[in-house]
Design an enzyme around this catalytic site. Structure first.
Site, PDB file in Angstrom:
ATOM      1  N   CYS A  12      -6.758 -27.506   7.898  1.00 42.70           N
ATOM      2  CA  CYS A  12      -5.502 -26.803   8.147  1.00 42.70           C
ATOM      3  C   CYS A  12      -4.637 -27.593   9.123  1.00 42.70           C
ATOM      4  O   CYS A  12      -5.139 -28.440   9.862  1.00 42.70           O
ATOM      5  CB  CYS A  12      -5.766 -25.391   8.667  1.00 42.70           C
ATOM      6  N   GLY A  17     -11.266   4.497   0.886  1.00 43.83           N
ATOM      7  CA  GLY A  17     -12.044   5.410   1.709  1.00 43.83           C
ATOM      8  C   GLY A  17     -13.222   4.770   2.404  1.00 43.83           C
ATOM      9  O   GLY A  17     -14.044   5.453   3.018  1.00 43.83           O
ATOM     10  N   ASP A  69       0.859  -1.167   0.000  1.00 41.05           N
ATOM     11  CA  ASP A  69       0.000   0.000   0.000  1.00 41.05           C
ATOM     12  C   ASP A  69       0.908   1.234   0.000  1.00 41.05           C
ATOM     13  O   ASP A  69       2.122   1.114   0.093  1.00 41.05           O
ATOM     14  CB  ASP A  69      -0.937  -0.014   1.203  1.00 41.05           C
ATOM     15  N   SER A  70       0.324   2.407  -0.078  1.00 33.22           N
ATOM     16  CA  SER A  70       1.142   3.597  -0.308  1.00 33.22           C
ATOM     17  C   SER A  70       1.729   4.197   0.951  1.00 33.22           C
ATOM     18  O   SER A  70       2.653   4.994   0.887  1.00 33.22           O
ATOM     19  CB  SER A  70       0.287   4.667  -0.985  1.00 33.22           C
ATOM     20  N   GLY A  71       1.176   3.840   2.096  1.00 35.77           N
ATOM     21  CA  GLY A  71       1.605   4.497   3.328  1.00 35.77           C
ATOM     22  C   GLY A  71       0.623   5.564   3.747  1.00 35.77           C
ATOM     23  O   GLY A  71       0.681   6.065   4.866  1.00 35.77           O
ATOM     24  N   GLY A  72      -0.281   5.902   2.866  1.00 35.75           N
ATOM     25  CA  GLY A  72      -1.231   6.985   3.137  1.00 35.75           C
ATOM     26  C   GLY A  72      -2.116   6.726   4.340  1.00 35.75           C
ATOM     27  O   GLY A  72      -2.314   7.595   5.179  1.00 35.75           O
ATOM     28  N   PHE A  73      -2.627   5.524   4.424  1.00 37.22           N
ATOM     29  CA  PHE A  73      -3.544   5.203   5.515  1.00 37.22           C
ATOM     30  C   PHE A  73      -2.880   5.318   6.878  1.00 37.22           C
ATOM     31  O   PHE A  73      -3.449   5.867   7.820  1.00 37.22           O
ATOM     32  CB  PHE A  73      -4.122   3.793   5.314  1.00 37.22           C
ATOM     33  N   ASP A 114      -8.161  -7.222   1.337  1.00 33.64           N
ATOM     34  CA  ASP A 114      -7.108  -7.380   2.347  1.00 33.64           C
ATOM     35  C   ASP A 114      -7.658  -6.920   3.691  1.00 33.64           C
ATOM     36  O   ASP A 114      -8.565  -6.086   3.739  1.00 33.64           O
ATOM     37  CB  ASP A 114      -5.881  -6.515   2.029  1.00 33.64           C
ATOM     38  N   CYS A 130      -5.971 -27.711  12.798  1.00 33.75           N
ATOM     39  CA  CYS A 130      -7.149 -28.531  13.065  1.00 33.75           C
ATOM     40  C   CYS A 130      -6.882 -30.005  12.854  1.00 33.75           C
ATOM     41  O   CYS A 130      -7.537 -30.857  13.451  1.00 33.75           O
ATOM     42  CB  CYS A 130      -8.320 -28.066  12.196  1.00 33.75           C
ATOM     43  N   CYS A 135     -12.252 -28.513   9.082  1.00 36.83           N
ATOM     44  CA  CYS A 135     -11.124 -27.741   8.543  1.00 36.83           C
ATOM     45  C   CYS A 135      -9.910 -28.627   8.321  1.00 36.83           C
ATOM     46  O   CYS A 135      -9.591 -29.477   9.161  1.00 36.83           O
ATOM     47  CB  CYS A 135     -10.778 -26.611   9.514  1.00 36.83           C
ATOM     48  N   ASP A 168      -2.921   8.234  -1.920  1.00 36.97           N
ATOM     49  CA  ASP A 168      -4.193   8.941  -2.002  1.00 36.97           C
ATOM     50  C   ASP A 168      -4.328   9.855  -0.792  1.00 36.97           C
ATOM     51  O   ASP A 168      -3.696   9.644   0.236  1.00 36.97           O
ATOM     52  CB  ASP A 168      -5.370   7.950  -2.059  1.00 36.97           C
ATOM     53  N   HIS A 217      -4.649 -21.216  11.289  1.00 37.51           N
ATOM     54  CA  HIS A 217      -6.040 -21.616  11.066  1.00 37.51           C
ATOM     55  C   HIS A 217      -6.835 -20.487  10.417  1.00 37.51           C
ATOM     56  O   HIS A 217      -7.592 -20.712   9.469  1.00 37.51           O
ATOM     57  CB  HIS A 217      -6.710 -22.032  12.367  1.00 37.51           C
ATOM     58  N   GLN A 230     -11.729   7.430  -4.568  1.00 33.96           N
ATOM     59  CA  GLN A 230     -12.149   8.066  -3.318  1.00 33.96           C
ATOM     60  C   GLN A 230     -13.520   8.701  -3.500  1.00 33.96           C
ATOM     61  O   GLN A 230     -14.249   8.335  -4.410  1.00 33.96           O
ATOM     62  CB  GLN A 230     -11.102   9.120  -2.910  1.00 33.96           C
TER      63      GLN A 230
END
Lengths: 418, 424
Positions: B341, B251, B127-131, B301, B344, B339, B181, B369, B224
C-alpha cells in the site's frame, strides 16, 4: 561561506527594490531552483497538513522548497539521532529542498521564555529549550539543505520596549555567530545554506543595525523576523522592510516570516521581499474556508464581470476585516463554506480552478463535509487552498514581468472595475 | 461492462414518430430485461462452502468474496474517491440514516444521487437506516408502521417506515439497497425476537413494493431470527420465496457469543439460494472474514478497519499494531514490510508515530493501509478458492495470526471443522 552555492539571478528590479528572478542551485546537490517572488511548501513534520503523498501530488506544480520547523521536530531529536539518515529520508519526502525554520508561523507561540542563551519551541509535549549547541545538534540530525540561524524574535507584541528590541538584535547576532562557528566544523552540514535573521521590532534604528550587522556575516540569505501579521500595520511594515533591504546585499535572497495574506504579500514584494512562508492556505483550511480571491489581470472580455456585479450577485462573501490583526479570523480573500448559502451550490469552489477538489467536487459537497465534521473536508480544502495560493504567486511573477502589479493589487483587493 | 438504466446513449434513428415510439419501447423492454445484478460463480471450494464469484452491478463488476469499506456520510473518513479507487475498492457503503438527515435525499437527488454527490464511479450499497435507529437513537419506538424517533438535529419526530427508507435509498441511487428490517439486538431473547422476524418479512414485502427503480437498484432481503435456529429457518423459508436479487444475514455481529454467531451464519447459508449473493452484515475482523467465507458468505462490511485506523491501530497479518505506542517511536520498518500500500511503500512506523503528534494526515495513512489490508486479504482468499487451495490458505492464515495453535479461538476451530477444515 555557509552555502555559497545558492545563486540569485534577477531578471528584473523595479524601483531598486522589487525583484523578479530565480534562486538557482539550491539543495545540497544544487539540483533545484525556485522562482521568486515565491513561497515555500508549508508542512507539519514534513507533511502538508491533511495530505498524503497521493493527494499532495494532485497539485500540478509544487514549490521546490519544503519547510519544516523545529517546533515540530525538536521533540523527536532522539529518534532522528538514532535514525542517522536525515529528516528527508525519515519522512519519506519526495525529491525536494528542505528548509528548516525555528518556529511555525501558524502556531501559537507563548512569550517570555527567551533568555540570553536560549530560545524555546513548543512541541506536542510542551516547551523545549534550545541553546545554540542543541539547535545545531538538531540541524546536524535533520540535515536540511538550508536553515535559519537561531534567533530571538519576541518583539511582535505591542509595547515591546526599546531595550527588549535591542536585546533581540544583539542576541540574534550572537546566536548567528555561534551557529556559523559550529556549522563550519560540522561535516554533516557541508553544502548547507544558512540564513541570518534580521530583527529589530518596529524600531527603524534597530532594524538598520540588525540588517547591517547580519549582512557582514557569511550567510546565504536573510530571514526578516518580527514582522508577523498582527505585529504592525502594513504601512510600517513596508517602510521598515524597504529600509532593511536597502542595507542587504542585492545578490542574496530575503525570506519574510509570518506574513501570508495576499495583500500583505503584494506590499512586501514591492518593499523587496523574495520569499514567503506558505502557511496562509492552511489557516484558511482550518477555518473551513476556501481561498477565492481573484488574481487574473490578463484582459478577458468573456469574464469581464466586474467585482461590483459579483457583489450584487451574492458571489462574494461579506468582506472579512481588511485590517484584522487576528490571524484566525476569516479574511476577505476566502469564502466560508459552512455558510448555508453553499448547501445546494453545485459549482466548484472556484470556477476555472484546476485543483483536484474543483475538478471533482462541488461547494455543496464540501459544505456537507464541513457540517458533518468529516475529515475529507480538510483534505479537499487544503488541496484547493494550496493550489490557489501557489497560482497567486505565479500571477505575482507574471504581473511583475508585465508591469501589471498595480492591476494585480486592485484585482486581489476586489477593487478592479474592468 | 454494460451499464443499465439511466446511461443509455445510442440515439434511435428513424423516420416516423410511430417508429421512434416503437423502437424506444423495445429498447426499454430489452434494457429492463437485463437484471441490475448478475452473479457468476467462478469457483467453489470442494472442501468448505466457500465460493468465488463475479458480481455484476450497474456501476462496475465486483469480485467476491468482497469486503466493503464503510463511508457513512458520503465519504470514507479522509480518503478521496480517487485514493479509494486506487486501492482497488469496487463497492463501498453509504448510510441512509445519516445521509437522510444530512444533507437529505432531495439535495442528493439534485446532485445526481450519492454517486454524483461523492463523485464515486463504482458501486454503492446503502443500508436501510434500521440499525442506527436502534443503536444510535435512545428513544425510538418500533410499531408496525415503522420506527419512530426524535431527530438529534432538530428534535422533530420522524417516522422511518419501509416506504420512507426505500424512498431515501431510491434518491441516493445506490446499486444495492437494504430492506428496512425490525432490528433487535442479538442478546435479546423471548417473544420480541419472533415478533421482529415476522415483521421483517412484512416489511420486506412493503420495501419490494416501494422500490421505484427495480431495474437499476437491487433490493436485498435481510434474514432475521436472532440466535434461534427455528426462527431463523422460518425466516429463511419465507424470505427466499421472494424474488430478490440477494440476501443479507442480519441480526448478528452484535454482542452475541461467537459460538452462537457462527452456527446462525452456517444455518443461513445452508438455506440460501446458491446462485444469489450472501451478504453478512457488520463483520470485518480478519478471522471472522476468513471463517465466514468458509461458511459460504460472499460480501461483508464493517466500520472497524477504518474506525480503528483513526486511533492509530494498523491491521497486519499477525494482528494489529498500535502505532502510537512508545515501542514504535524508533521502529524504522514500515507497518508491514510485505504490504504494497502507499503508506507502507513510503513511511515507517517511526514516522507515523511521530506524525500522530503533528497532523491528522497520520490517520489517513493508517486508514489507507487498513483498507488495503482488508482488500488484499479478500483478494488472497478469492485467489486461493479459484486455485482450489482455500483450506491450505486458512491454515497458513491462522498460523500467521496466532502465536500458537492453543491460541486459536475455539469457535473458529469448531466452525472450520464443520466445513471439513481441521486446524492443528
Amino acid at each position: 561561506m555557509a552555502g555559497s552555492r545558492m545563486k540569485l539571478e534577477l531578471s528584473k528590479v523595479v524601483q531598486g527594490r522589487c525583484r523578479l528572478g530565480q534562486l538557482k542551485e539550491i539543495g545540497r546537490m544544487g539540483q533545484h531552483s525556485l522562482d521568486i517572488p515565491g513561497c515555500l511548501l508549508y508542512t507539519h513534520l514534513g507533511t502538508v497538513p491533511h495530505l498524503t503523498q497521493d493527494t499532495l501530488h494532485t497539485l500540478s506544480s509544487l514549490p521546490t522548497v519544503t519547510q519544516v520547523t523545529l517546533s515540530n521536530i525538536a521533540e523527536h531529536q532522539e529518534v532522528l539521532d538514532e535514525f542517522k539518515g536525515g529528516f528527508k529520508t525519515f519522512a519519506g519526502l519526495h525529491d525536494t529542498v528542505l528548509y528548516c525554520s525555528l518556529h511555525d508561523s501558524a502556531a501559537h507561540r507563548p512569550t517570555g521564555h527567551t533568555t540570553n542563551k536560549t530560545v524555546s519551541v513548543w512541541g506536542s509535549g510542551g516547551r523545549i529549550e534550545l541553546t545554540v549547541a542543541k539547535f545545531m545538534a538538531l540541524q546536524r540530525m535533520v540535515q536540511p539543505d538550508w536553515y535559519q540561524a537561531m534567533a530571538d524574535g519576541e518583539t511582535w507584541q505591542t509595547g515591546t520596549s526599546r531595550k527588549r528590541v535591542r536585546k533581540s538584535v544583539d542576541r540574534s547576532l550572537a546566536h548567528l555567530d555561534e551557529c556559523l562557528l559550529v556549522h563550519q566544523k560540522s561535516q554533516e552540514l557541508d553544502g548547507v545554506s544558512v540564513f541570518g535573521v534580521v530583527e529589530g521590532g518596529d524600531i527603524l534604528e534597530e532594524r538598520l543595525c540588525s540588517a547591517r550587522e547580519t549582512a557582514k556575516r557569511p550567510v546565504a540569505g536573510f530571514c526578516l523576523d518580527g514582522f508577523q501579521t498582527g505585529a504592525m500595520d502594513q504601512a510600517l511594515r513596508s517602510q521598515l522592510i524597504a529600509a532593511v533591504t536597502e542595507e542587504l546585499p542585492e545578490d542574496k535572497p530575503r525570506l519574510l516570516q509570518g506574513v501570508g495574506r495576499p495583500d500583505e504579500v503584494l506590499a512586501c514584494v514591492e518593499a523587496g521581499v523574495d520569499l514567503f512562508e506558505g502557511f496562509f492556505p492552511f489557516q484558511a483550511t482550518e477555518r473551513g474556508c476556501a481561498l477565492c480571491f481573484r488574481f487574473d489581470v490578463t484582459p478577458d472580455p468573456e469574464s469581464a464581470v466586474s467585482d461590483e456585479e459579483r457583489h450584487a450577485a451574492g458571489e462574494m462573501q461579506p468582506n472579512g476585516d481588511l485590517h484584522c490583526d487576528d490571524q484566525t479570523h476569516m479574511t476577505r480573500f476566502e469564502m466560508d463554506l459552512k455558510d448555508k448559502r453553499h448547501q445546494d451550490d453545485f459549482r466548484p469552489l472556484v470556477e476555472g480552478c484546476g485543483c483536484y477538489c474543483c475538478r471533482n467536487h462541488q461547494r455543496a459537497y464540501v459544505h456537507h463535509l464541513l457540517v458533518t465534521n468529516e475529515l475529507l473536508a480538510g483534505v479537499l480544502l487544503m488541496m484547493h487552498n494550496t493550489s490557489h495560493y501557489h497560482s497567486f504567486f505565479r500571477a505575482v511573477r507574471e504581473a511583475l514581468a508585465n508591469d501589471k502589479m498595480d492591476l494585480l493589487r486592485r484585482r486581489v483587493l476586489g477593487t478592479l472595475t474592468e | 461492462m454494460s451499464t443499465v438504466g439511466g446511461n443509455m446513449a445510442a440515439p434511435i434513428t428513424s423516420e416516423t414518430d410511430g417508429n421512434i415510439k416503437e423502437n424506444s419501447m423495445f429498447l426499454k423492454k430489452t434494457l429492463s430485461a437485463v437484471p441490475p445484478l448478475t452473479l457468476r460463480i467462478v469457483a467453489e471450494c470442494p472442501v468448505t462452502k466457500a465460493r468465488a464469484c463475479d458480481l455484476t452491478l450497474p456501476h462496475s463488476s465486483v469480485s467476491t468474496p468482497v469486503f466493503m469499506p464503510v463511508g457513512t456520510q458520503g465519504t470514507l473518513k479522509g480518503i478521496t474517491a480517487d485514493q479509494l479507487e486506487g486501492l482497488g475498492c469496487q463497492i463501498c457503503l453509504g448510510n441512509t440514516y445519516h445521509l437522510g438527515m444530512r444533507p437529505g435525499p432531495e439535495l442528493i437527488e439534485k446532485a445526481n444521487g450519492l454517486h454524483g454527490f461523492m463523485n464515486w464511479r463504482r458501486n454503492l450499497l446503502t443500508d436501510s437506516g434500521g440499525f442506527q435507529m436502534v443503536s444510535l437513537v435512545e428513544l425510538s419506538e418500533v410499531t408496525e408502521e415503522g420506527v419512530k424517533f426524535k431527530s438529534p438535529y432538530d428534535g422533530k419526530e420522524i417516522l422511518l417506515s419501509p416506504e420512507k427508507s426505500i424512498s431515501i435509498q431510491n434518491s441516493l441511487g445506490s446499486d444495492i439497497m437494504m430492506q428496512l428490517d425490525d432490528v433487535v439486538s442479538s442478546t435479546v431473547k423471548g417473544p420480541r425476537v419472533e415478533e421482529a422476524m415476522h415483521r421483517s418479512i412484512r416489511w420486506l414485502d412493503r420495501c419490494i413494493a416501494a422500490n421505484k427503480h427495480p431495474d437499476k437498484q437491487n433490493l436485498f432481503a435481510i434474514i432475521q431470527g436472532g440466535l434461534d435456529a427455528e426462527l431463523r429457518k422460518a425466516c429463511l423459508d419465507e424470505m427466499t420465496k421472494r424474488d430478490v436479487p440477494g440476501f443479507a444475514i442480519g441480526g448478528l455481529s452484535g454482542g452475541e457469543e461467537k459460538d452462537d454467531f457462527w452456527r446462525m451464519v452456517t444455518l443461513s447459508t445452508d438455506h440460501l439460494p446458491r446462485e444469489k449473493p450472501r451478504y453478512l452484515m457488520g463483520v470485518g475482523y480478519a478471522v471472522d472474514l476468513v471463517v465466514c467465507v468458509a461458511l459460504g458468505c460472499d460480501m461483508f462490511d464493517c466500520v472497524f478497519p477504518t474506525r480503528t485506523a483513526r486511533f492509530g491501530s494498523a491491521l497486519v497479518p499477525w494482528g494489529s499494531l498500535q502505532v502510537k505506542q512508545k515501542q514504535y517511536a524508533k521502529d524504522f520498518q514500515p507497518i508491514d514490510p510485505d504490504c504494497q500500500c502507499p503508506t507502507c511503500k513510503r513511511h515507517s512506523r517511526a514516522y507515523l508515530h511521530a506524525l500522530f503528534k503533528s497532523d491528522t494526515a497520520a490517520m489517513h495513512h493508517i486508514t489507507i493501509h487498513n483498507i488495503a489490508y482488508q482488500l488484499t486479504l479478500m483478494r488472497s482468499v478469492r485467489q486461493s478458492i479459484v486455485e482450489g487451495r482455500f483450506p491450505e490458505f486458512i491454515r497458513t492464515f491462522m498460523k500467521r495470526m496466532f502465536p500458537s495453535p492453543d491460541q486459536y479461538p475455539g469457535w473458529a476451530v469448531e466452525a472450520l471443522a464443520s466445513v471439513n477444515v481441521t486446524l492443528e
